[in-house]
Design an enzyme around this catalytic site. Sequence first.
Site, mmCIF file in Angstrom:
data_model
loop_
_atom_site.group_PDB
_atom_site.id
_atom_site.type_symbol
_atom_site.label_atom_id
_atom_site.label_comp_id
_atom_site.label_asym_id
_atom_site.label_seq_id
_atom_site.Cartn_x
_atom_site.Cartn_y
_atom_site.Cartn_z
ATOM 1 N N LEU A 65 76.480 -12.752 46.656
ATOM 2 C CA LEU A 65 77.515 -13.747 46.352
ATOM 3 C C LEU A 65 77.543 -14.104 44.871
ATOM 4 O O LEU A 65 78.149 -15.103 44.475
ATOM 5 C CB LEU A 65 77.320 -15.008 47.201
ATOM 6 C CG LEU A 65 77.305 -14.822 48.725
ATOM 7 C CD1 LEU A 65 77.255 -16.166 49.426
ATOM 8 C CD2 LEU A 65 78.501 -14.015 49.221
ATOM 9 N N HIS A 181 66.678 -0.687 51.825
ATOM 10 C CA HIS A 181 67.801 0.083 51.275
ATOM 11 C C HIS A 181 67.314 1.521 51.308
ATOM 12 O O HIS A 181 66.506 1.926 50.488
ATOM 13 C CB HIS A 181 68.077 -0.381 49.846
ATOM 14 C CG HIS A 181 68.960 0.524 49.048
ATOM 15 N ND1 HIS A 181 70.287 0.721 49.335
ATOM 16 C CD2 HIS A 181 68.707 1.289 47.960
ATOM 17 C CE1 HIS A 181 70.813 1.565 48.462
ATOM 18 N NE2 HIS A 181 69.879 1.929 47.614
ATOM 19 N N HIS A 234 73.037 -0.573 55.438
ATOM 20 C CA HIS A 234 74.135 0.342 55.104
ATOM 21 C C HIS A 234 73.814 1.839 55.242
ATOM 22 O O HIS A 234 73.907 2.597 54.305
ATOM 23 C CB HIS A 234 74.775 0.032 53.738
ATOM 24 C CG HIS A 234 73.858 -0.150 52.582
ATOM 25 N ND1 HIS A 234 74.155 -0.988 51.524
ATOM 26 C CD2 HIS A 234 72.672 0.405 52.283
ATOM 27 C CE1 HIS A 234 73.193 -0.934 50.646
ATOM 28 N NE2 HIS A 234 72.287 -0.105 51.072
ATOM 29 N N ASP A 307 78.557 -5.828 53.100
ATOM 30 C CA ASP A 307 77.947 -5.242 51.894
ATOM 31 C C ASP A 307 78.745 -5.636 50.646
ATOM 32 O O ASP A 307 78.938 -4.841 49.735
ATOM 33 C CB ASP A 307 77.844 -3.718 52.008
ATOM 34 C CG ASP A 307 76.676 -3.162 51.199
ATOM 35 O OD1 ASP A 307 75.909 -3.974 50.642
ATOM 36 O OD2 ASP A 307 76.549 -1.934 51.116
#
Lengths: 425, 308
Positions: A65, A181, A234, A307
């Site tokens: 953010l 990740h 992801h 994402d």
Amino acid sequence: MSDILFRTVRVIDPSQDLDLVGNFLVRNGRVADWGALVDTPDGAIEIDGTDCVLAPGLVDMRADLGEPGGDYRETIASAALAAAAGGITSVATLPDTRPAIDDPALVRQMRARGEETGSLSILPYAAVTRGCAGEEMAEIGLLREAGAVAFTDGARAIASARMMRLALAYARGFGATIVQHPEDPSLAAGGAATSGELATRLGLPSIPAAAEAILVARDIRLAELTGGTLHFAHVSTAEALDLIRTAKQRGLNITCDTAPPYFDLNETAIGAYRTYAKLSPPLRADSDRQAVVAALADGTIDAIASDHQPRDADDKRLPFAQAAAGGTGLATLLGVTLAQVHGGKLSMSQAIALLTSRPARILGSTAGTLQRGAPADLCLFHPERAWQVESGELPGQAQNTPFDGRAMEGKVIGTWKAGTRVFGA
Amino acid sequence: MSRHLLQIEGMYPPAIAEMLDLAESYVLLNRSGKTQRDLLRGRTLINLFFEDSTRTRTSFELAGKRLGADVINMSVASSSVNKGETLLDTAATLNAMHCDLLVIRHGESGAPALLAQKVDASVINAGDGTHEHPTQALLDALTIRRRKGRLEGLTIAICGDVLHSRVARSNIHLLTTLGSRVRVVGPPTLIPTEAARLGVEVFHDMREGLQGADIVMMLRLQKERMTRGLVPSAREFFRFYGLDAEKLAYAKPDALVMHPGPMNRGVEIASAVADDPVRSLIREQVEMGVAVRMAVLDILARRNRPNV
């Protein structure tokens, strides 16, 4: 706070296997009741829900953010507007900020910043390692106590097998999940596109799809060794999804998510050096995209996250290899996901589960449900209403969408946070 | 017709032939010692080089001057301005200067394409990262066509560091478009994994790769490739992939040797081969370079401002 009655709306809540058409009542900011016989109490606002779906407010399990440290790209206040427009009422924020979220006070502050918005709960991730630098373990116990929902180094892979082993083992003692990740950093270094014919033609440094599978394979093995709980973020390749599917069948505590670009776009979106489509991991071959769709349908993938990675225009107006990776995703999360429903690959309740109950479960959050008595975090959307994504016109500050120009079918009509309307007229 | 020359990929044979045919006439003009200074009179050509280059920059400068353009060299190879952000600032500056033709070399693939979106001038890619170097491919094609009379049906072996070579990419696109049979030869670490998808045959044994070739095109191997471990040493590379008389003997007896320069003698090519007056076309490539660039400037200047 007024009571609200949604009239003749399709209520879908996968957390209770709920899918019915009827009236839905919110009292004192909480879910009160639903059904054909529920009627409008005195003084309540009535909303016609004909042809619309009422679902729990979406739970986005992966977003940056902007704050702290990246305010020029996005602020929590501006991201909250974009989230509300996207039907999102809870968001898990990445810790690789400046400073990194590696101190209990920062975790508490992120939660408080969410409350200040009045529209968006922030469920902060905390760093696995201090400064997300991959070297020393952060205070996982204290961070957990302060309210960290899970642990990750954000966009940086935990590269060292030893560090990953320690983190999985130590976090297990606190019932905490490690989020990876999954990209081998030595294979990914300097890469800007997925390896293949297109990257070769464009003369771009590339990252092989195997960079993902290699880290996934290693970390599954480490999760087995330690008994830890592991989540892959992801996921974008067929090979990695096959490994995860097999690991789940063997009963390991492994989950994963993907993001809309990985089931909606393929590598050709980078076309003639289109930097808005430069993402991390990179957009893959279409065979990988199809594998992501299949894994959403068969349950291998547990959640769809936005994402959201806000970038400034100056981060993107650069030669492709120098441009920053990442795309916005808050405002487009639901619309792009609904394309899989319209395309017949997912049922409506599957799609909503991927955006609400399933990510909430991974994060150990009480959000993402319409159970009686739960805070009325709601997303009301029209599944067929059309709109077009236009960079420059999106809600919020960051405009770097990889979906620029895409026609969408499905639009958020209103969003409520604890019974207060935070989006829609 | 694009007003830019950014890449060979996607160009059709007639557009390539137009450039080669016009270049042919400029070869004759140059040899006659005459110039055509009225053709680009009043036009401004800016050489914008973000990477050092003597050969290509000089060649464009000479081409522009022989056609009467005002040529300005901007060398911005120093690191402080070698940032993409200034690339668009530079575009704004160039627009304010009313530049007509912009020749750009940049270390990043796609930089000329980015600039082309923002400037009014015709942009000519003089080499971008590991993407393309279109005028090099055009001059190579012209050199071959003049010597062999054709491109169609010839077997051309491109040897060495294909992975990092923009010259190789442009040549592969151009030569396959015009019907040559293209081979790439090099160690697996220096050949792109998807090379075959570009319509070429891949060889890792140089003797096999040169078998029956009409043209042997060598590429420059940068020292950085050794330090990054893609090949163990210069001597090992020369032993297996350097062009010497022994390996050249596998090609056709009348096979010709090319190199885009600058050469690393004793790394990718032996001096005896490079300097062979019968087999080596290396000096002729330089001559063709000026003629090809004159043709490109001429054609693009007409496309961009047809009424002038």
